[in-house]
Design an enzyme around this catalytic site. Structure first.
Site, short mmCIF file in Angstrom:
data_model
loop_
_atom_site.label_atom_id
_atom_site.label_comp_id
_atom_site.label_asym_id
_atom_site.label_seq_id
_atom_site.Cartn_x
_atom_site.Cartn_y
_atom_site.Cartn_z
N ASP A 11 0.45 1.49 -3.67
CA ASP A 11 -0.63 2.09 -2.89
C ASP A 11 -1.68 0.99 -2.68
O ASP A 11 -1.64 -0.08 -3.30
CB ASP A 11 -1.21 3.33 -3.57
CG ASP A 11 -1.88 4.25 -2.53
OD1 ASP A 11 -2.28 3.75 -1.47
OD2 ASP A 11 -2.01 5.46 -2.78
C1 NOJ Z 1 -4.23 5.10 0.14
C2 NOJ Z 1 -3.52 6.42 0.06
O1 NOJ Z 1 -3.50 6.90 -1.26
C3 NOJ Z 1 -2.11 6.41 0.59
O2 NOJ Z 1 -1.68 7.75 0.69
C4 NOJ Z 1 -2.01 5.70 1.89
O3 NOJ Z 1 -0.69 5.74 2.38
C5 NOJ Z 1 -2.49 4.28 1.71
N1 NOJ Z 1 -3.88 4.28 1.27
C6 NOJ Z 1 -2.34 3.44 2.96
O4 NOJ Z 1 -3.26 3.77 3.90
#
Ligand code: NOJ
Length: 746
Positions: free
Chosen positions: A292
């Site tokens: 993430d």
């Molecule tokens: C943070 C989020 O938790 C996740 O769901 C997302 O895909 C990523 N950022 C990328 O934007």
């Protein structure tokens, strides 16, 4: 994926790896987002923080965002130090960067473009929580297919979706991105999305890879606070949280995103037990893992590594292939290999996982999968809008109806509330490419339909004096409210949450409707005119007052571009509502986490003193899981079970006893009554959406293999025990016919 294809790729992958430097291999593992140049020289996240900290206003933020230039670090790209980008949804930009990767890097390895396409790209469909309330596998797949067609046209190869974090706590803002509180529903929803995004041919121009997230159990964040710890028994993890991710892997998802949270103290980003033993060894996953955003570096804050180099080392050794946004791999991996702390085999394995995905997507053979012309032709096509409207109608849940709906065509309506006239708020969380101007608000839809209506916001600004200070505050516009009530026969009040009030980093400690909206609502009810409440929100809300005083309540969620049209389709009866809740609606935040599949206590709540309950709030929810009304009525009868060698069939008859055709979501639950470890009071075991003409009756049966009756016993062995079970079939988890059956074992 066909094995012979894989063998082909392995040869080509190996050949490339032989030619690559350590830095180029680490480059393949690096995903960058475009950083902002110009906006005070800070990143997007920092800019958002500046707004939240009050250092800049929302207007200044918007202005910076629109004037800032995106910096794609092209010099680093030319050197082969970037393997992937996040957040580019634009064919021209994607192709320009791809051209650099193909023509100007030493090895010409194509880029992989990832993006959050969560509920549509430009044609924004209902938020996932809403769509889950349709209980409609074909619909889930169809909206994912449309999203893939739009997204691939905009240059995207992989979406960070589906999110299948079972979400039982309404305080957690990301409930909106899930398919609700149930493990089976999240599994079916996730698998359908994977099929829809990827299709049967991942190399097709309009297919994109699905990245399942957030592995694992992110939805169990303690106290519903985002990013918080998760601490739970292995049994619970395996029974209630892991199955949806596994279902997505089994459906062929090509990427997995480990979660921000820790599980029992170990952050998922560096959790080798999760990423290796469970994901790869137990489930046979052979795709790519991607962190993430910035999660690898955040292991420093978790307190499990001493610095960023250590974080990079722990993550790569644990099985994390690609680093989103933290640049830990880019900065430290090559040196970690040179010093022998990380083996080159492991680096090769991770790079191979990335390269394989690029091969599987057909990027080596067709790196430019789109063009600005294709993008223009694909975005917001009428057929996508039609599906978005169908999805919105099927997602809405009628919670109450005191015989006021459907409305007659010649009704005079008083429409109230800012949300009734705010297109952009209809988009919901995660709709970066969605545009307010594409959306139909309730006011727009009333105009388009030629409804006789008057609209007021319901509030007005007044100047109040406090000593020598004067302050401008907004209060209920009582005069406008009473004028409106006199001019109409029904009031339609749009209330709920703004789109920023759910989603990531949007946990709430109180899941109520904001006070200023409640004040207006109370003034409307006081007029004596029937009030139909339309809720726009991204999580279950505590609405006991509304449930008692409104004449009707329609849960519309954040429905996407066709919001207003879909609301009117239901209010005027062009569509018969069929959605059912996939989350429990509590009375009050204090009951959270509240969910139907709870484990019974030895003292189930009752009237007597020493039972499991609250002194100050009912034990039951306002609206239970599986609940939803229709304009017709259904009768359930004749429940029985038929036992055969390998399975039990639970059979029931369902009759449409009203005078309208309709679709009923029939739900089947199971309870193990004498298990070694206590089992949930009810657990969804199957569901079917049945179309019934007025007066029609159908037999519905659920076939449940005995294998599915098992659970993890106290020694963590999955066991199917002989004994007594209760089967329950009905219209929601609390309103079922029941019968018992005995499983006598093998
Ligand atoms: C943070 C989020 O938790 C996740 O769901 C997302 O895909 C990523 N950022 C990328 O934007």
């Amino acid at each position: 994926m066909q094995t012979d294809q894989k063998i082909n790729y392995e040869g080509r992958i190996q050949k490339l790896l032989n030619e690559m430097t350590l830095e180029e291999k680490a480059g393949q593992l690096r995903q960058c987002g475009p950083s902002l140049a110009g906006a005070f020289g800070v990143s997007f996240e920092e800019l958002v923080n500046m707004m939240f900290d009050g250092k800049i206003s929302k207007e200044e933020f918007d202005q910076q965002m629109s004037s800032a230039k995106q910096d794609f670090r092209e010099e680093e790209l030319r050197k082969g130090l970037i393997g992937s980008y996040n957040g580019i949804a634009n064919a021209a930009t994607a192709n320009r960067l791809q051209k650099i990767a193909i023509e100007e890097t030493r090895l010409g390895i194509p880029l992989l473009f990832g993006c959050d396409v969560i509920h549509g790209l430009r044609t924004v469909t209902p938020i996932p929580l809403a769509e889950s309330c349709a209980w409609d596998v074909q619909l889930w797949e169809k909206t994912a297919r449309d999203a893939a067609k739009e997204a691939t046209a905009a240059g995207i190869h992989m979406t960070f979706s589906p999110m299948v974090d079972v979400a039982k706590d309404a305080r957690w803002g990301r409930v909106s991105e899930s398919a609700g509180e149930d493990v089976l529903l999240n599994s079916c929803y996730g698998a359908a999305k994977v099929r829809g995004y990827q299709s049967s041919d991942l190399t097709a121009q309009d297919s994109m890879a699905a990245c399942v997230k957030h592995f694992a159990a992110y939805g169990a964040a303690e106290a519903g606070r985002d990013y918080n710890r998760v601490d739970m028994s292995m049994q619970r993890l395996f029974e209630e949280y892991l199955p949806p991710y596994e279902a997505c892997v089994k459906a062929g998802a090509r990427a997995v995103m480990p979660a921000f949270n820790d599980i029992n103290g170990v952050p998922c980003s560096v959790n080798s037990w999760l990423l290796r033993e469970i994901l790869r060894e137990k489930w046979g996953f052979d795709g790519m893992t991607i962190s993430d955003s910035n999660a690898i570096a955040e292991c420093i804050s978790h307190g499990v590594v001493k610095d960023q180099a250590d974080a990079a080392k722990r993550a790569i050794l644990a099985g994390m292939d690609m680093d989103m946004a933290s640049d830990s791999y880019h900065q430290y991996l090559a040196d970690l290999v040179r010093s022998g702390e990380v083996s080159e085999e492991r680096l090769n394995e991770a790079a191979a996982n990335v390269l394989r995905l690029k091969f599987e997507l057909g990027l080596f053979d067709h790196p430019y999968q789109t063009s600005p012309e294709r993008e223009r032709a694909q975005l917001l096509k009428p057929e996508y809008r039609r599906t978005a409207r169908e999805a919105a109608v099927k997602s809405m849940v009628l919670l109450k109806n005191d015989q006021i709906l459907p409305l007659p065509e010649d009704v005079k309506i008083g429409v109230v509330g800012a949300l009734a006239d705010d297109r952009a708020e209809m988009l919901g969380t995660w709709a970066f490419e969605g545009k307010g101007e594409d959306c139909v608000s309730i006011v727009d839809a009333c105009r388009a339909k030629g409804v006789s209506f008057t609209y007021i916001n319901g509030r007005k600004a007044v100047t109040k004096e406090n000593g020598s200070n004067q302050a401008s505050v907004t209060v209920v516009d009582d005069e406008a409210v009473s004028r409106l009530a006199e001019s109409c026969s029904v009031i339609l009040a749009a209330v709920g949450e703004k789109k920023e009030e759910s989603g990531e980093a949007a946990s709430r400690a109180s899941i109520t409707i904001p006070d200023e909206q409640m004040e207006v609502l109370k003034a409307l009810v006081q007029t004596g005119k029937p009030v139909v409440v339309v809720l726009f929100n991204g999580r279950p809300l505590a609405i006991p007052w509304i449930a008692e005083h409104a004449a009707a309540v329609l849960e519309a969620w954040h429905p996407g571009v066709e919001a207003g049209s879909a609301v009117l389709d239901i209010l005027f009866g062009e569509a018969n509502p069929s959605g059912k809740l996939t989350v429990t609606f509590p009375y009050t935040t204090g009951q959270c986490p509240m969910y139907y599949a709870h484990i019974p206590t030895g003292r189930p709540g009752g009237k007597s003193k020493f039972t499991s309950k609250y002194l100050d709030t009912p034990l039951e929810p306002v609206y239970p899981f599986g609940y939803g009304l229709s304009y017709t009525s259904y009768e359930y009868s004749d429940i029985r079970t038929v036992l055969s060698e390998k399975e039990v069939s639970v059979c029931v008859k369902v009759k449409n006893t009203g005078n309208r055709d309709g679709e009923e979501i029939v739900q089947c639950y199971i309870r193990d009554q004498d298990a070694e470890r206590a089992r949930p009071v009810r657990q969804l075991a199957g569901f079917e959406k049945v179309f019934l003409k007025a007066g029609e009756e159908k037999a519905v049966s659920f076939v449940i293999p005995y294998e599915k009756l098992g659970y993890y016993n106290s020694r963590m062995v999955y066991a199917v025990e002989a004994g007594w079970f209760e089967a329950a079939v009905g219209r929601n988890c609390m309103d079922c016919l029941t019968c018992r059956f005995e499983y006598i074992g093998e």
